[in-house]
Scaffold this active site. Structure first.
Site, PDB file in Angstrom:
ATOM      1  N   GLY A 155       0.785  -1.220   0.000  1.00 10.51           N
ATOM      2  CA  GLY A 155       0.000   0.000   0.000  1.00 10.51           C
ATOM      3  C   GLY A 155       0.818   1.270   0.000  1.00 10.51           C
ATOM      4  N   CYS A 156       0.282   2.303   0.658  1.00 10.56           N
ATOM      5  CA  CYS A 156       0.791   3.662   0.520  1.00 10.56           C
ATOM      6  C   CYS A 156       2.212   3.866   1.049  1.00 10.56           C
ATOM      7  CB  CYS A 156      -0.151   4.639   1.212  1.00 10.56           C
ATOM      8  SG  CYS A 156      -1.801   4.722   0.454  1.00 10.56           S
ATOM      9  N   TYR A 157       2.673   3.043   1.965  1.00  9.11           N
ATOM     10  CA  TYR A 157       4.002   3.258   2.531  1.00  9.11           C
ATOM     11  C   TYR A 157       5.071   2.394   1.869  1.00  9.11           C
ATOM     12  CZ  TYR A 157       2.979  -1.051   5.160  1.00  9.11           C
ATOM     13  OH  TYR A 157       2.664  -2.345   5.507  1.00  9.11           O
ATOM     14  N   PHE A 361       1.730   6.370   5.511  1.00  8.86           N
ATOM     15  CA  PHE A 361       0.939   5.566   6.426  1.00  8.86           C
ATOM     16  C   PHE A 361       0.136   4.544   5.617  1.00  8.86           C
ATOM     17  CE2 PHE A 361       0.902  10.156   7.157  1.00  8.86           C
ATOM     18  CZ  PHE A 361       1.830  10.228   8.190  1.00  8.86           C
TER      19      PHE A 361
END
Length: 381
Positions: A155-157, A361
């Site tokens: 994901g985003c991190y 995050f």
């Protein structure tokens, strides 16, 4: 000890671009959405602080359902495309996007494709094998002996995991030249259901790719350049269900709790101390803050918790405004914006920025961060 120098950062987006107002109008026409959700679409989209987003799906820009290529030719969008259908589209669209970003990064660096020793690819919105990594080796003319690493479904991190791996290569191998490519097609997985959660997710996410070249350099070679100095991660074990990413029958499905900004804020102060301490840095010694714009509330909560100025978070909000949340590439968009802006403003001979922090995050709930330092320059605490 060698330095891990950031040689270049490049970005790319699919050609289909629509304003947030146009995206909201499209969603309002979906007949299978409950009226209660459709009535809230405009407000949800207005609150995102997003002006425009990109997508690999041309249907989002069409007004006539009979001309849809990805969705069924009706305004209920039923039956929904299967996970296999979406993954087929992912394979078709992600390769040119990843190649575009990687080509630009190589052109802007001091490294040729043949000099790349390691390739790290990052994605969580689709999978196939032989994968993006092998395709990029061929398309970019990299050596067949290029060492490949795939970071998936984080994901985003996830870009921070790629940077950490690249850093390990660079400090252990003086000849290391590492190409990192993050590519995500989030809009492939927009879900049409009766949940407000899905409506919010559909309003935030978009498609994009970013690539960066990192190289192992001596102190003399690296003097004046930006380097990756190290990172830190913390997992809030009590927040496992606040952000999730699962494989469903009609694509990947996201769970996103409204509690996410508050949980991030609770963890940020201690996380930031632990990130800065090994580098003999304190808050006042940080010249820039690259915050992953997962949403406006996340950026604003981080700003208030860390007592940052509006100027400190403007690059993050600008990327959110112009691109939405692209998952893993997004933080590289922000870093590119910051580093290019500071380079253009610096006066020759003057002491410029010396240290910066980036953070993102994601599922877990996970906080990831990194410190970037200017090589050969002292940093005041």
């Amino acid at each position: 000890m060698p330095y891990t120098v950031v040689e270049s950062i490049a970005t790319a987006n699919p050609p289909m671009e629509r304003t947030q107002e146009e995206a909201a109008a499209f969603m309002e026409r979906i007949e299978s959405l409950p009226r209660t959700i459709r009535n809230r679409i405009r407000h949800i989209y207005d609150q995102t602080a997003i002006d425009r987003r990109h997508s690999c799906i041309a249907d989002y820009g069409k007004s006539d359902a009979s001309s849809f290529d990805f969705f069924p030719g009706n305004w209920s969008l039923k039956p929904a495309p299967s996970t296999a259908d979406r993954n087929k589209k992912y394979r078709e669209a992600v390769l040119p996007l990843a190649e575009d970003a990687a080509t630009r990064a190589l052109q802007q660096s001091s490294c040729s494709g043949k000099e790349i020793t390691h390739l790290i690819t990052v994605s969580c919105t689709g999978f196939f094998a032989p994968g993006i990594d092998i395709e990029l080796v061929k398309r970019l003319g990299l050596s067949p002996s290029t060492q490949r690493t795939m970071i998936g479904f984080m994901g985003c991190y996830a870009a921070f995991n790629a940077l950490r791996v690249a850093h390990s290569f660079c400090v252990s191998q003086p000849s290391a030249r590492v190409l990192v490519v993050c590519a995500e097609l989030c809009t492939l997985h927009f879900q049409v259901d009766d949940s407000l959660e899905s409506a919010v997710v559909n309003a935030l996410f978009s498609d994009g790719a970013a690539a960066t070249v990192l190289s192992s350099r001596t102190a003399e070679e690296a003097r004046g350049a930006w380097s990756y100095a190290g990172g830190h991660v913390v997992l809030d074990g009590d927040s496992m269900e606040h952000m999730t990413w699962d494989v469903g029958d009609t694509g990947f499905t996201m769970g996103l709790s409204s509690r996410v900004p508050a949980v991030i804020a609770e963890n940020l102060p201690e996380f930031m101390e632990d990130l800065l301490r090994p580098h003999d840095l304190c808050h006042e010694g940080v010249d820039f803050w690259a915050i992953h714009p997962g949403g406006r509330a996340i950026v604003e909560k981080a700003r208030d918790t860390l007592q940052l100025s509006p100027e400190d978070v403007e690059p993050s909000l600008r990327v959110l405004r112009e691109h939405g949340n692209m998952s893993s590439p997004t933080i590289l968009f922000v870093l590119k914006e910051i580093l290019e802006h500071r380079r253009d403003r610096e006066t020759p001979g003057a002491r410029g920025a010396q240290a910066g922090v980036a953070m993102a995050f994601g599922p877990g709930l996970t906080l990831e961060g990194a410190v970037f330092r200017r090589v050969g320059e002292s940093v005041a605490n």
